[in-house]
Design an enzyme around this catalytic site. Structure first.
Site, short mmCIF file in Angstrom:
data_model
loop_
_atom_site.label_atom_id
_atom_site.label_comp_id
_atom_site.label_asym_id
_atom_site.label_seq_id
_atom_site.Cartn_x
_atom_site.Cartn_y
_atom_site.Cartn_z
N HIS A 120 -40.13 -6.27 -13.88
CA HIS A 120 -39.36 -6.15 -12.64
C HIS A 120 -37.87 -6.19 -12.96
O HIS A 120 -37.19 -7.20 -12.79
CB HIS A 120 -39.71 -7.29 -11.68
N ARG A 159 -42.75 5.95 -1.42
CA ARG A 159 -42.92 6.36 -2.82
C ARG A 159 -43.51 7.75 -2.94
O ARG A 159 -43.14 8.51 -3.84
CB ARG A 159 -43.74 5.31 -3.56
N GLU A 193 -45.58 -7.20 -15.81
CA GLU A 193 -45.30 -8.38 -16.63
C GLU A 193 -45.78 -9.67 -15.98
O GLU A 193 -45.50 -10.75 -16.47
CB GLU A 193 -43.81 -8.48 -16.95
#
Length: 325
Positions: A120, A159, A193
């Site tokens: 991020h 998106r 992550e």
């Protein structure tokens, strides 16, 4: 009521912020960031706690400086995202300047399929829009099913409007679709992550243990696709910067679970190198390390009960992008 209010606020952001002159929007984002930082809420406290691992020699004043810069970077992400649908293709093409892009372009040209795995950092939506506008390559990603459903629909429409194919975070079904795209030489992008579930793979990250998603490594194993870590950051210019790190290879020996562990650790190491260089652009306002989890007194800490499977898609739920600072 809370869900409806959240959806309305995001709708207001997309509807109003994109109409503001850019200097006004940028100034508004900075004022909101500074206000959130000065209030010292849970998100800011968690950000400083996370940054203390990244910059272990930082004193309290330095951590406060980093967290303030981090909140400004975080709100820059949001202001850009609200305005990104209004950007021209030319603006998008010039809005991102990645280093070592040859790893990506060579991988795409090879036809073997490519997996991009990111933490991020910066604005991954802008990076994705750049891929579709500059490289003219479509790609597939996944999104967590947010509540309310209307908010999830907003993110998907946003998106998809930037040229992405968006799949719901629904385990094995999404994994199978991603694998098919890769076997056909396609591109898959995953923010990956954070996965504190019992299915995440344990890795060392800035000297402590956390869990990261198995999906990127599993997809590379099963499809032969190239696995590329990417890190992003801002500087003082309007252009976002980034780096495509060298490929993470599938080990020649070991079980599938052992291979996935080695590969995920290599992803963690690549993320750590980028985050250490640009800590203020890592937007992690949530707990990340296992040591920070708070099990109930009658419940032991979560333990991995099984090796990762294709249901562990690899795109950790992106709640840090939708929680209030």
């Amino acid at each position: 009521m809370k869900e409806r209010l959240t959806d309305a606020l995001y709708g207001l952001g997309w509807g109003a912020v994109k109409r503001l002159p850019e200097p006004v929007a940028n100034g508004l984002g900075r004022r909101i960031a500074d206000l959130a930082w000065s209030r010292r809420g849970k998100g800011v406290a968690r950000l400083e706690s996370n940054l203390a691992r990244v910059v272990p020699d930082a004193d309290a004043e330095r951590l406060r400086e980093l967290s303030r810069a981090g909140m400004r970077s975080y709100l820059r992400y949001w202001m850009e995202s609200f305005r990104l649908p209004t950007w021209s293709k030319e603006r998008i093409r010039g809005g991102f300047d990645p280093e070592d892009i040859h790893y990506l372009t060579d991988g795409i040209a090879s036809g073997r399929g490519v997996i991009i795995a990111l933490p991020h950092m910066g604005n991954w939506d802008l990076a994705g829009a750049w891929v579709t506008a500059k490289l003219e390559v479509p790609f597939t990603t996944v999104a967590e099913r947010l509540k309310p459903e209307t908010l999830y629909d907003r993110f998907v429409a946003y998106r998809e409007g930037l040229g992405m194919e968006v799949l719901p975070h629904s385990g094995g079904t999404a994994f199978g679709t991603l694998a098919r795209r890769l076997r056909n030489g396609g591109l898959v992008c995953l923010v990956a992550e954070r996965d504190l579930s019992s299915k995440g793979i344990e890795v060392e990250f800035f000297g402590e243990t956390t869990r990261m998603p198995a999906g990127p490594a599993l997809l590379a194993q099963q499809t032969g696709a190239l696995l590329l870590p990417v890190t992003l950051w801002y500087d003082d210019s309007p252009v976002m910067r980034g780096r495509v790190h060298p490929p993470v290879a599938v080990p020649e020996t070991g079980t599938r679970a052992e291979q996935a562990t080695v590969m995920t650790q290599q992803l963690a190491d690549a993320y750590a190198s980028g985050i250490a260089e640009h800590p203020e652009h890592w937007h992690m306002l949530q707990r990340l390390w296992i040591a920070d989890l708070d099990p109930r007194p009658d419940q032991p800490s979560p333990v991995r009960s099984a090796p990762p499977s294709p249901r562990d898609i690899g795109a950790a739920p992106d709640r840090s992008r939708t929680e209030k600072p």
